[in-house]
Design a protein around this motif. Structure first.
Motif, PDB file in Angstrom:
ATOM      1  N   LEU A 175      28.875 -15.939  43.751  1.00 32.58           N
ATOM      2  CA  LEU A 175      27.804 -14.951  43.880  1.00 32.58           C
ATOM      3  C   LEU A 175      26.919 -15.271  45.078  1.00 32.58           C
ATOM      4  O   LEU A 175      26.374 -14.365  45.716  1.00 32.58           O
ATOM      5  CB  LEU A 175      26.963 -14.910  42.602  1.00 32.58           C
ATOM      6  N   MET A 176      26.779 -16.555  45.416  1.00 35.95           N
ATOM      7  CA  MET A 176      25.946 -16.930  46.550  1.00 35.95           C
ATOM      8  C   MET A 176      26.460 -16.341  47.854  1.00 35.95           C
ATOM      9  O   MET A 176      25.686 -16.097  48.789  1.00 35.95           O
ATOM     10  CB  MET A 176      25.862 -18.456  46.658  1.00 35.95           C
ATOM     11  N   ILE A 177      27.760 -16.087  47.939  1.00 35.60           N
ATOM     12  CA  ILE A 177      28.320 -15.471  49.142  1.00 35.60           C
ATOM     13  C   ILE A 177      27.715 -14.090  49.356  1.00 35.60           C
ATOM     14  O   ILE A 177      27.492 -13.656  50.489  1.00 35.60           O
ATOM     15  CB  ILE A 177      29.857 -15.379  49.030  1.00 35.60           C
ATOM     16  N   VAL A 178      27.428 -13.404  48.259  1.00 37.03           N
ATOM     17  CA  VAL A 178      26.798 -12.077  48.345  1.00 37.03           C
ATOM     18  C   VAL A 178      25.311 -12.226  48.656  1.00 37.03           C
ATOM     19  O   VAL A 178      24.782 -11.594  49.576  1.00 37.03           O
ATOM     20  CB  VAL A 178      26.996 -11.295  47.021  1.00 37.03           C
ATOM     21  N   ILE A 179      24.632 -13.064  47.886  1.00 33.51           N
ATOM     22  CA  ILE A 179      23.182 -13.221  48.053  1.00 33.51           C
ATOM     23  C   ILE A 179      22.846 -13.767  49.443  1.00 33.51           C
ATOM     24  O   ILE A 179      21.913 -13.305  50.099  1.00 33.51           O
ATOM     25  CB  ILE A 179      22.629 -14.156  46.960  1.00 33.51           C
ATOM     26  N   GLY A 180      23.599 -14.750  49.896  1.00 34.94           N
ATOM     27  CA  GLY A 180      23.384 -15.330  51.227  1.00 34.94           C
ATOM     28  C   GLY A 180      24.261 -14.674  52.278  1.00 34.94           C
ATOM     29  O   GLY A 180      24.694 -15.334  53.225  1.00 34.94           O
ATOM     30  N   CYS A 223      21.243  -7.920  51.076  1.00 33.52           N
ATOM     31  CA  CYS A 223      22.221  -8.826  50.445  1.00 33.52           C
ATOM     32  C   CYS A 223      21.662  -9.409  49.148  1.00 33.52           C
ATOM     33  O   CYS A 223      22.370  -9.503  48.137  1.00 33.52           O
ATOM     34  CB  CYS A 223      22.587  -9.954  51.404  1.00 33.52           C
ATOM     35  N   CYS A 224      20.385  -9.803  49.175  1.00 32.47           N
ATOM     36  CA  CYS A 224      19.761 -10.369  47.974  1.00 32.47           C
ATOM     37  C   CYS A 224      19.672  -9.340  46.851  1.00 32.47           C
ATOM     38  O   CYS A 224      19.971  -9.648  45.689  1.00 32.47           O
ATOM     39  CB  CYS A 224      18.366 -10.906  48.308  1.00 32.47           C
ATOM     40  N   MET A 225      19.260  -8.129  47.197  1.00 30.84           N
ATOM     41  CA  MET A 225      19.167  -7.079  46.173  1.00 30.84           C
ATOM     42  C   MET A 225      20.532  -6.728  45.605  1.00 30.84           C
ATOM     43  O   MET A 225      20.682  -6.529  44.391  1.00 30.84           O
ATOM     44  CB  MET A 225      18.493  -5.844  46.771  1.00 30.84           C
ATOM     45  N   PHE A 226      21.529  -6.673  46.472  1.00 30.79           N
ATOM     46  CA  PHE A 226      22.875  -6.364  46.006  1.00 30.79           C
ATOM     47  C   PHE A 226      23.391  -7.476  45.093  1.00 30.79           C
ATOM     48  O   PHE A 226      23.972  -7.215  44.036  1.00 30.79           O
ATOM     49  CB  PHE A 226      23.819  -6.174  47.192  1.00 30.79           C
ATOM     50  N   GLY A 227      23.166  -8.734  45.500  1.00 34.46           N
ATOM     51  CA  GLY A 227      23.590  -9.855  44.671  1.00 34.46           C
ATOM     52  C   GLY A 227      22.893  -9.871  43.330  1.00 34.46           C
ATOM     53  O   GLY A 227      23.503 -10.157  42.294  1.00 34.46           O
ATOM     54  N   LEU A 228      21.601  -9.542  43.341  1.00 39.16           N
ATOM     55  CA  LEU A 228      20.853  -9.480  42.084  1.00 39.16           C
ATOM     56  C   LEU A 228      21.378  -8.353  41.205  1.00 39.16           C
ATOM     57  O   LEU A 228      21.472  -8.496  39.976  1.00 39.16           O
ATOM     58  CB  LEU A 228      19.368  -9.266  42.384  1.00 39.16           C
ATOM     59  N   GLY A 229      21.753  -7.248  41.838  1.00 40.75           N
ATOM     60  CA  GLY A 229      22.336  -6.138  41.081  1.00 40.75           C
ATOM     61  C   GLY A 229      23.660  -6.517  40.453  1.00 40.75           C
ATOM     62  O   GLY A 229      23.946  -6.152  39.302  1.00 40.75           O
ATOM     63  N   VAL A 230      24.479  -7.262  41.182  1.00 44.90           N
ATOM     64  CA  VAL A 230      25.762  -7.734  40.646  1.00 44.90           C
ATOM     65  C   VAL A 230      25.518  -8.661  39.464  1.00 44.90           C
ATOM     66  O   VAL A 230      26.189  -8.555  38.425  1.00 44.90           O
ATOM     67  CB  VAL A 230      26.568  -8.461  41.744  1.00 44.90           C
TER      68      VAL A 230
END
Length: 361
Positions: free
Chosen positions: A284-289, A344-351
């Protein structure tokens, strides 16, 4: 939530007050940044700006973390009164990489060049810090048998069908830490870019870690709960890091009065990796970062294309310099890259949240 707010308040105060003191001290000592000769020409005006400001972020993180536990120890009703294995190990990794970065910065200053530690020395420093972390993070089981990390690959939770084993995990851990520390280091090329982007990533992990604390299997043992050893303590660290970055950004925003240097960027990259491993959210960090991933990939692609075709894919790598050389103002590049980091952070949080919705609750 009280612990998180205390950690953020202490770290913000320490960072925003300590940084101008470091600016004065480093200026008197002549600890100024060297600028790469092949970089954008207008960056040469930044030569001599105090560097190693990442020390302020590290001190703020420790102050926020220890200060929170000190306040909690005075309250009988407070949870998480003592520092945890997960929290201390993540901070140990962060500080160790900060020390490697400090040595790199110090050599640059003393030799008046933009090259500090050679690649071998830097990799050895990262190797020692990471291997120590990787071995210890599989120790210290709590009453439920949970260790700070797992040998399984993780997305939002452990993917139990993908297990590295102890040796494989140590190798994987080294790859994670080296990749993220170098990715954040590459992003740190414009005033406030790495600091602002890191603050968003850590802010995201405040929410994720607190959510894992709220629905931890030790207290909420139903399908879909989170097997994370010390989620609240990790949320405290993420909050302290976020606030430390924001306080530093007050002085680091364009035009920067101080740079974080490798002291800050390697430490923050290590913290990114440490949080991903300890919260079982490695993929998931790949998405957030995502911004850090793009910056690192731009360098890898630039090198690969140039070696195979002798042509440049971008005007300059990392990616942010490409837009500078295309005529964008530095502040425009910074703000738009901050927007990318936020997306990216918002998308990762949504995932993360959507996975929780289908996780049995």
């Amino acid at each position: 939530m009280k612990s998180i707010l205390i950690a953020a308040a202490i770290a913000l105060a320490v960072s925003i007050l300590l940084t101008p003191y470091l600016i004065k001290v480093f200026s008197r000592q002549g600890f100024g940044q060297e600028i790469r000769e092949d970089g954008p020409q207008h960056h040469k005006t930044k030569r001599g700006t105090p560097t190693m400001g990442g020390l302020a972020i590290l001190v703020a993180m420790w102050a926020g973390y220890l200060g929170t536990h000190l306040v909690n120890s005075m309250s009988a009703s407070a949870s998480g009164q003592t520092p945890t294995a997960s929290g201390l190990l993540v901070l140990m990794l962060t500080t160790s990489l900060g020390l490697v970065g400090f040595l790199d910065d110090f050599i640059k200053i003393r030799k008046a060049r933009n090259l500090g530690l050679n690649k071998t020395a830097k990799l050895v420093g990262q190797f020692i810090a990471t291997i120590t972390f990787a071995i210890l993070v599989l120790q210290f089981p709590n009453k439920d048998g949970l260790t700070p990390a797992s040998v399984n690959l993780s997305f939002v939770r452990d993917i139990t069908v993908v297990s590295f084993g102890v040796v494989g995990f140590i190798v994987f851990c080294y790859g994670m830490v080296a990749a993220w520390s170098n990715a954040v280091n590459l992003t740190d090329g414009l005033d406030g870019l790495a600091g602002g982007s890191s603050a968003m990533v850590f802010g995201t992990y405040v929410f994720i870690s607190f959510w894992q604390f709220r629905y931890n299997c030790s207290s909420y043992a139903v399908a879909g709960c989170y097997d994370v050893r010390d989620p609240l303590d990790l949320a405290v660290i993420a909050a302290a890091a976020m606030a430390g970055c924001i306080g530093f950004l007050w002085w680091n925003a364009a035009p920067a009065k101080i740079f974080m240097g490798d002291t800050g960027s390697l430490a923050l990259g290590g913290l990114v990796a440490g949080l991903a491993i300890a919260t079982r959210t490695e993929l998931l960090m790949i998405v957030i970062g995502g911004l850090f991933v793009v910056e690192a990939l731009s360098v890898a692609l630039q090198v690969a294309v140039f070696r195979t075709s002798r042509r440049r894919l971008f005007r300059m790598a990392p990616f942010h310099h490409h837009f500078e050389l295309a005529g964008w103002a530095e502040t425009t590049v910074i703000i738009r890259f901050w927007l990318m980091a936020g997306i990216c952070c918002m998308f990762g949080l949504g995932v993360f949240y959507s996975e929780w919705l289908t996780g049995g609750f």
